[in-house]
Write a protein that holds these residues in place. Structure first.
Motif, short mmCIF file in Angstrom:
data_model
loop_
_atom_site.label_atom_id
_atom_site.label_comp_id
_atom_site.label_asym_id
_atom_site.label_seq_id
_atom_site.Cartn_x
_atom_site.Cartn_y
_atom_site.Cartn_z
N ARG A 117 56.92 72.79 69.29
CA ARG A 117 55.58 73.21 68.88
C ARG A 117 55.02 72.15 67.94
O ARG A 117 55.77 71.30 67.44
N GLU A 128 57.06 77.34 80.22
CA GLU A 128 56.30 78.40 79.54
C GLU A 128 55.47 77.85 78.40
O GLU A 128 55.94 76.98 77.66
N ARG A 129 54.25 78.40 78.28
CA ARG A 129 53.43 78.13 77.09
C ARG A 129 53.12 79.47 76.45
O ARG A 129 52.60 80.36 77.12
N ASP A 130 53.45 79.62 75.20
CA ASP A 130 53.20 80.84 74.46
C ASP A 130 53.76 82.06 75.21
O ASP A 130 53.11 83.09 75.31
N LEU A 172 48.12 72.60 73.78
CA LEU A 172 48.79 73.62 72.98
C LEU A 172 47.94 73.88 71.74
O LEU A 172 47.50 72.93 71.08
N GLU A 194 51.66 76.91 68.85
CA GLU A 194 52.00 77.52 70.14
C GLU A 194 53.30 76.90 70.67
O GLU A 194 53.46 75.69 70.65
N ARG A 195 54.18 77.77 71.19
CA ARG A 195 55.49 77.30 71.60
C ARG A 195 55.47 76.86 73.06
O ARG A 195 54.98 77.58 73.94
#
Lengths: 238, 329
Positions: free
Chosen positions: B64, B80-82, B95, B99-100
């Motif tokens: 992040r 995956e995003r968020d 991102l 945001e992960r």
């Protein structure tokens, strides 16, 4: 001058190796050392790696086709004479005291000689840097006297100290950076020889001749500290 | 200045670029990316050739940033995003701050994340490549908890659902090596007919090929000469090793052949335990393969048809389902 012939073989599609001999001979090593910079100047050549009896050439095949490179190599090989390049010669202070030279007592015992006799055999020799390899700033030295012929260790030792003088397998090495090895540390140079922030990064180039002279541990400490700070303690004699 | 935080990274995750070239004659290994074709695609997405990339090993990565940032990625596992899945293989995303971004385990070795930012650190000898063995590196190998200082570029448009590099299970193409004459016709035939297994001790320096060892004629060592990425050395025990990005500049074992440049990434992607066969080509065929690379890279940037994409995602989810069992998030 006799033309030195080579056999050429591809090393993948982005490199090739010219092999001049299947044995080690000073005249051949010197010829390769004279040829390498000229080859490095060919457009499309990325870099050259001179070895004892071979020259490896890395190139970009999209810029320089294999056949065109071979034609240039044949021309250059016929026009280069090792005598055109006078070797530089250096006198380098080094310490052989067991406090600094970690393995010298063990190596002397294995050779059946005293520590002093082993140090004297090393300082009496004139070495020539035949090639770099294995690790950053690891210089393979030709000219190793028979008295220093000791087989490699059966199992490797831990990382060498910086700027170590090594022997094993009838060969000698000046090893700038710490790495585990099967060789013996019989001395330490007072002249650090590899600097990340210099161009070129090495103090001694392939083809340079080196002889070492012994200094006491206290003297070695102060010289090494001075050299680390940027002073050159190796003396160029030619 | 922004902070990029690595929350999770597998072993051998590091910052790499095209390599530290020009110093092999001083004993310096070029290092650089293990999968040149996947890296080239990531550089296309970044629109900056040879920009330092995060090279991600098969277990994946989570990161992040404390400021909004664009990232490009090339990855065969789930992405995956968020917490929300995005189409994998290749893409460019933005991102939000904090945001992960997660790359789940991949069936292939080596993927890339390109951060749309400058790193706040100077290159070493002209390169950001990491060679852990000789300590020539700008950044430590990456692990959970690392924080990298960066200067983000302005955000770029997102690109998702790209086709990416097409899977290709054809034999790996090799050209003859400098010591080919040390091997008999029978030994060469044995090498080409064997289905080799990628050894579990394989790393960025070399991949071990497991199978019936080859026998050698005469002395097994040679006077050291230059080696290259993809050179196949046969050691004294007759076991082949393929030298990879972190190889030494020179070596003393005979080389039966070398993988051609166009097939290096495909070979590097093979995980330990998988099998591989080799086939001879000549230099003309190798050059033709290199010329095809440009077309393949362009094809990889095309957006897939939606129906094909969902079909493939379904297939990949099945694969992920098995691998996820050993993955703790």
């Amino acid at each position: 001058m006799n033309l030195l012939r080579f056999s050429a073989a591809s090393l993948g599609d982005r490199a090739l190796t010219l092999t001049f001999a299947e044995h080690i001979e000073p005249a051949i090593t010197q010829h390769i050392r004279a040829l390498a910079p000229a080859v490095a100047n060919i457009e499309g050549v990325v870099e050259t790696v001179p070895c004892y009896a071979a020259l490896t050439v890395h190139f970009d095949p999209m810029t320089l086709a294999y056949d065109a490179l071979m034609a240039e190599l044949n021309t250059l090989n016929a026009s280069i004479a090792a005598a055109d390049v006078a070797p530089r010669q250096w006198r380098v202070p080094a310490c052989y005291h067991p406090d600094i030279a970690e393995d010298i007592a063990e190596a002397a015992t294995a050779l059946g000689v005293s520590v002093d006799a082993l140090a004297e055999a090393h300082t009496a020799a004139t070495f020539e840097i035949a090639m770099y390899g294995f690790a950053p700033g690891w210089a393979y030295l030709s000219g190793t006297p028979a008295a220093l012929n000791l087989p490699r260790r059966l199992t490797p030792r831990g990382p060498t100290p910086a700027d170590a003088l090594l022997i094993a397998g009838g060969q000698a090495m000046l090893a700038a950076n710490p790495m585990p090895t099967g060789w013996y540390v019989i001395g330490r140079s007072a002249q650090p020889s590899f600097f990340l922030d210099r161009t070129p990064p090495v103090v001694f180039d392939v083809g340079d001749r080196l002889s070492f002279y012994a200094v006491e541990p206290s003297q070695w400490q102060s010289m090494y500290a001075a050299a680390k700070a940027g002073e050159r303690v190796a003396e160029r004699v030619r | 200045m922004a902070i990029l935080t690595i929350d999770q990274a597998g072993p051998m995750c590091s910052v790499q670029d095209g390599g530290r070239h020009g110093y092999q004659r001083f004993g310096v290994t070029p290092a650089g990316v293990m999968h040149p074709q996947a890296a080239a695609l990531c550089w296309q997405l970044l629109a900056r050739h040879n920009h330092p990339l995060i090279e991600v090993s098969a277990p994946g990565l989570a990161l992040r940033c404390d400021e909004p940032i664009s990232i490009s990625f090339v990855w065969q596992g789930r992405v995956e995003r968020d917490g929300i899945a995005v189409p994998n293989r290749a893409g460019r995303l933005s991102l939000a701050a904090g945001e992960r971004f997660v790359l789940h385990p991949s069936p292939e070795q080596w993927g890339y994340v390109g951060i749309h930012a400058d790193f706040c650190a100077a290159p070493l000898m002209g390169s950001y490549a990491t060679h852990a063995r000789s300590e020539l590196k700008v950044f430590e190998p990456l692990s959970a908890g690392n924080a990298l200082e960066i200067e983000p570029w302005t955000l770029d448009a997102e690109m998702t659902g790209l086709r990416g590099l097409e899977p290709d299970a054809d034999p790996i193409r090799i050209v003859a090596g400098p010591q080919i004459e040390r091997f008999s016709q029978a030994q060469i035939a044995q090498f080409l007919q064997t289905e080799w297994r990628i050894g579990h001790r394989s790393d960025r320096m070399a991949y071990q090929l497991e199978g019936e060892p080859l026998s050698l004629r005469g002395k097994h060592d040679i006077i050291s000469d230059g080696i290259t990425f993809g050179a196949i050395q046969i050691t004294g025990s007759g076991q082949p090793y393929v030298l990879m990005a972190d190889r030494q500049p020179t070596g003393g074992y005979p080389k039966i052949g070398c993988i051609i440049d166009a097939d290096i990434g495909r070979f590097a992607a093979l995980p330990p335990g998988s099998t591989v066969t080799f086939v001879w080509v000549d230099l003309n065929e190798a050059a033709a393969a290199t010329r095809l690379e440009t077309a393949k890279q362009q094809a990889a940037m095309r957006v897939d048809q939606p129906d094909l994409r969902s079909e493939r995602l379904l297939g990949l989810n099945l694969i992920d389902g098995i691998i996820d069992g050993s993955y703790t998030d």
